[in-house]
Design an enzyme around this catalytic site. Structure first.
Site, PDB file in Angstrom:
ATOM      1  N   GLU A  76       0.807  -1.211   0.000  1.00 32.14           N
ATOM      2  CA  GLU A  76       0.000   0.000   0.000  1.00 32.14           C
ATOM      3  C   GLU A  76       0.847   1.272   0.000  1.00 32.14           C
ATOM      4  OE1 GLU A  76      -3.510   0.227   0.135  1.00 32.14           O
ATOM      5  OE2 GLU A  76      -3.523  -1.915  -0.256  1.00 32.14           O
ATOM      6  N   ASP A  99      -8.730   6.218  -7.944  1.00 32.02           N
ATOM      7  CA  ASP A  99      -9.437   4.947  -8.106  1.00 32.02           C
ATOM      8  C   ASP A  99     -10.944   5.094  -7.948  1.00 32.02           C
ATOM      9  OD1 ASP A  99      -9.602   5.399  -5.404  1.00 32.02           O
ATOM     10  OD2 ASP A  99      -8.934   3.400  -4.801  1.00 32.02           O
ATOM     11  N   THR A 139      -7.691   8.508  -0.132  1.00 32.75           N
ATOM     12  CA  THR A 139      -7.218   7.289   0.503  1.00 32.75           C
ATOM     13  C   THR A 139      -6.218   7.708   1.570  1.00 32.75           C
ATOM     14  OG1 THR A 139      -7.517   5.884  -1.444  1.00 32.75           O
ATOM     15  CG2 THR A 139      -5.903   5.161   0.177  1.00 32.75           C
TER      16      THR A 139
END
Length: 278
Positions: free
Chosen positions: A61, A79, A84
């Protein structure tokens, strides 16, 4: 980096990680309870294996084994899930980032992120930055210096992703590696039941191979799970690189390292990582 149906399971609460560390520090002097509780944990829930799991996920990640440094991480990776952020990629568009901020506010009512709760509620289910933007990014960076914010992230990770993945893995007869395979899928795809979430991936794998709990081969079932998950990953450009499976999880399986025992060597996105013996 999760699917929208994460929102269906964002209820309740169970904290560990940093919370567990604080609990141990507050225990009555001479009490053996924390040590005894740790000793009862098995599989991926063992502290040493949980630490390995956090590092493995962070390598994929955040391209780093220092997962604790990711409390401050925040960006839009394009995305379709908005921002995020944090240790496993909580998203503004999937509801779990909102839950983290709500939990943080319960722990620390006067915090820099509290004012963004209404905006996070409004953008849930979208990739919008409406009401967030640079002020939100600055507030997130400021909050990252507060241990209570770390505890809120740990709690959401364990409640929605880590603990359910470990329970499901144990119920399916999987050892430590298989439990981690489930956890990593929970993190990326969410714990829901749609075809592109963990539940759908597991369902597709079980059409090909039985779980160990159903009398099947653990290795054959994990290979089926890898294949099903890779098909889902390739549906999204942001997740189309499957090296976290091909040169990490599948490598451990080829090595028959079902206990995730170090030393571990793996590659993600072409980068090499290593965890030495304890």
């Amino acid at each position: 980096m999760t699917s929208l149906d994460r929102r269906a399971v964002l209820r309740g609460g169970l904290a560990s990680g940093l919370v567990g560390g604080l609990a141990g520090g507050l225990a009555v002097a001479g009490s053996a309870a924390p040590a005894q509780a740790a000793a009862r944990r098995t599989g991926l829930a063992r502290p040493s294996r949980k630490e390995i799991a956090m590092k493995l996920v962070s390598s994929a990640e955040n391209s780093s084994l220092d997962w604790r440094a990711q409390y401050r991480y925040l960006e839009d990776i394009g995305d379709g899930r908005g921002y995020t952020g944090g240790i496993i990629g909580f998203c503004s568009g999937t509801g779990d980032m909102l839950q983290v901020v709500r939990d943080y506010t319960r722990r620390r009512p006067d915090n820099p992120l509290r004012e963004f709760i209404p905006a996070l509620r409004e953008v849930d289910g979208t990739d919008s930055h409406e009401g967030l933007g640079e002020p939100f990014e600055s507030a997130w960076a400021e909050a990252a210096g507060d241990p209570a914010f770390g505890r809120a992230q740990d709690a959401e990770r364990d409640r929605v992703y880590f603990n359910p993945a470990v329970r499901r893995g144990k119920a399916d007869g999987l050892r430590t590696l298989g439990q981690f395979v489930y956890y990593d899928a929970f993190v990326m795809h969410g714990p829901g039941g749609t075809d592109v979430s963990f539940g759908g991936i597991r369902r597709a794998a079980r059409r090909v191979a039985d779980t160990p709990a159903d009398g099947g081969s653990e290795a054959a079932y994990l290979r089926a799970f890898f294949a099903a998950r890779k098909r889902v990953m390739r549906l999204e450009e942001a997740h189309s690189d499957t090296s976290r499976i091909d040169t990490a999880q599948a490598r451990f399986l080829r090595e028959r390292n079902f206990d995730l025992a170090p030393p571990l060597v793996w590659h993600v996105y072409g980068d090499r990582y290593r965890i030495g013996r304890a």
